[in-house]
Every structure is written in C-alpha cells, then in structure tokens.
Design an enzyme around this catalytic site. Structure first.
Site, short mmCIF file in Angstrom:
data_model
loop_
_atom_site.label_atom_id
_atom_site.label_comp_id
_atom_site.label_asym_id
_atom_site.label_seq_id
_atom_site.Cartn_x
_atom_site.Cartn_y
_atom_site.Cartn_z
N GLU A 124 0.85 -1.19 0.00
CA GLU A 124 0.00 0.00 0.00
C GLU A 124 0.88 1.24 0.00
O GLU A 124 1.57 1.53 0.98
CB GLU A 124 -0.91 -0.01 1.23
CG GLU A 124 -1.75 1.25 1.40
CD GLU A 124 -2.44 1.29 2.76
OE1 GLU A 124 -2.65 2.41 3.27
OE2 GLU A 124 -2.76 0.22 3.31
N THR A 153 -4.21 6.25 2.30
CA THR A 153 -4.50 7.64 2.70
C THR A 153 -5.21 8.37 1.56
O THR A 153 -4.88 9.51 1.23
CB THR A 153 -3.21 8.39 3.11
OG1 THR A 153 -2.38 7.52 3.87
CG2 THR A 153 -3.56 9.59 3.99
N LYS A 213 -10.94 -1.16 7.45
CA LYS A 213 -9.67 -1.01 8.15
C LYS A 213 -9.93 -0.60 9.59
O LYS A 213 -10.45 0.50 9.85
CB LYS A 213 -8.79 0.04 7.45
CG LYS A 213 -7.44 0.23 8.11
CD LYS A 213 -6.54 1.13 7.29
CE LYS A 213 -6.91 2.58 7.41
NZ LYS A 213 -5.85 3.48 6.86
#
Length: 294
Positions: A124, A153, A213
C-alpha cells in the site's frame, strides 16, 4: 482457512437468484446441492464444477470459463469483476499488507522492493508520499503479477481515480468517504475505509466497502475486532496501526482477515537499512502463517 464449495447439476429449474435458506453458514444439503463452506469472506475458495454454484445466499450459473479456483466475496459473482475477486482473494490469502510511508519517491520504491523481497505480496503506497501516483505507476510497470499494489491515505474520489489510473489495484482510506466508495465500486476496485465504531463499520459495508480497516489499531486493539465480529460476523476487518510481531497472533485470532503493518516493518528506511525491512517482512509473513495454523 480454505473451504470448498461444489455445485452439482440441479434437479430443479432454478433461477439465477433463487434464494437458498440458511446456506451461507456451515453445511447445507438437499436434492439439489451439497455444499460446505465457511462464513469467512472474502477469500473463501470456490471450486466451480457443475452448472450451478452457491455464492452467499444465492445459486448462480457457473461462468463459461475453464475450471478454476477463484476467491470470492459474499456477493453474486456476476455483480463483481473477476479482477476484483482475485485482488481480494490475494489480500486475504496472504493476510498481510505493507503500509508504505516515505520521505520521497525513491525511498518508497526501495521500501516496496525490500518488502517484496521478504515475501509480502500486497503493498500500500500512501498518498502522504510525495509523488505517490508516480511511485505506483513505476512499481506497476516493474512488479510481477504476484505483487498487488494499493493506494493508501486516499481521502477523496479525485485521488482515488488518480491512483487507479496509475495502477492501484485497491484503495485504502483512514475514514469512509461515500463518494470514494462510489467511484471504486464504479471501476470495481476494492475499497477499504477506516472504521473505529460499529456504526462506521455498518456504514462502510452499506457503501459497498469490501474490507474495513480497523483504525487506529493501536487505540482499538484486537478486542475491537472480536467485539465487532459478534453482532457483525459478516464484517471483514483489517487492523492498521500498532500491529507488531508480538501481537500478530492476537489480531488474527480475534478475527482479522488480514493485517496492515507500517512503521514496525519499515522503520529501517529512515537510516537506509532496507535489509532489516526484508528480514522483518519474512518474520511478519511467518507470524501470520503460524497464527492461522493454530
């Protein structure tokens, strides 16, 4: 944990969306199908043999493809692209996503290389990295098909679209953004927003999120995952933040489908010690395997 579902030629003329009572959990058997699978989605292995197969609560007609094993989420197969299913399956199968933050693009690329060398297959690249889209594009051109590239993000749909065009195969956000979820669903790219409460988990699922998440993990702890899985066994959670070699087993045993590891894996990059990242990557991979074997 893998489970196998085998569709048998039906004796009744079933529609593609005929509901199957109580079939999604455990074992179901009548004169049409004999199936056994777990409630652990996504990532349950479906082996399509006959004309019909069971996905979630519904029979679906087997795609006209060579016999293969594919990982599936708890949705109708014809509503989800094969590519999305395979990405989700690989993430769950590996059980580990490396969260890469860096001071510059070169450092991010070197961290990614070190993680891949250590056996981590899902990377990621966070959009706190300067030129993150360029890093994703660079890695997408050089990485093998065994490596999954995601964008982290991601706060809005504009960034999500940039990431997808650069080559991101999944999108991660610190919190749910419905418009980002909508864009990812439009292009059939897995979306994993942050969630820290039951309400946030439910809202993320209602927006079509595939994995939530659990963030920030260092505050929530493994007990959060276990607590959520009580009323929401269908919720697929991946903690990020505070995941270490010492608590990997706690997160996995609590019910996490995968773990996201950042600073506890990549800290060596600050001093140029990328060898330590590769060594830690191997240890994290092994810890996940050990936890799942218990």
């Amino acid at each position: 944990m893998n489970a196998v579902l085998t569709g048998i030629e039906p004796q009744h003329n079933l529609a593609e969306t005929d509901a199957v009572p109580s079939a999604a959990l455990g074992r179901f058997q009548d004169d049409r199908v004999h199936a056994q699978h777990s409630s652990w989605f996504p990532g349950t292995i479906l082996n399509f043999h006959g004309t019909w197969a069971l996905v979630g609560q519904n029979f679906i007609r087997r795609p006209k493809l060579p016999q293969r094993i594919i990982a599936a989420n708890i949705v109708l197969l014809n509503f989800m692209s094969i590519a999305k299913i395979e990405v989700l399956g690989k993430i769950v199968a590996s059980g580990l996503v490396a969260v890469i933050r860096a001071e510059n693009p070169d450092q991010a690329a070197r961290i990614a290389d070190a993680c891949a060398a250590g056996g981590i297959t899902a990377l990621e690249i966070t959009f706190t990295v300067p030129g993150a889209a360029g890093v994703i594009e660079h890695l997408a051109k050089k990485c093998s098909n065994e490596i999954l590239l995601g964008a982290g993000t991601v706060l809005d749909p504009e960034t999500a679209r940039i990431a997808i065009l650069a080559g991101a195969q999944f999108v991660v956000s610190p919190a749910l953004n419905p418009e980002t979820a909508r864009l990812c669903n439009r292009y059939q790219v897995p979306y994993m927003p942050g969630a820290a409460t039951i309400r946030e988990v439910v809202e993320a699922m209602e927006c079509g999120a595939d994995i939530m998440k659990a963030f920030p993990g260092e505050i929530l702890g493994p007990a959060f995952v276990k607590a959520v899985k009580g009323p929401l066994p269908q919720a697929q959670l991946m903690p990020t933040g505070g995941v270490s070699l010492e608590n990997v087993a706690d997160w996995i045993h609590a019910g996490s489908v995968a773990i996201g590891v950042g600073g506890n894996l990549t800290a060596g990059a600050k001093t140029g010690d990328f060898t330590s990242i590769t060594r830690l990557a191997r240890q994290f991979v092994e810890k996940v395997k050990e936890a799942r074997a218990r």
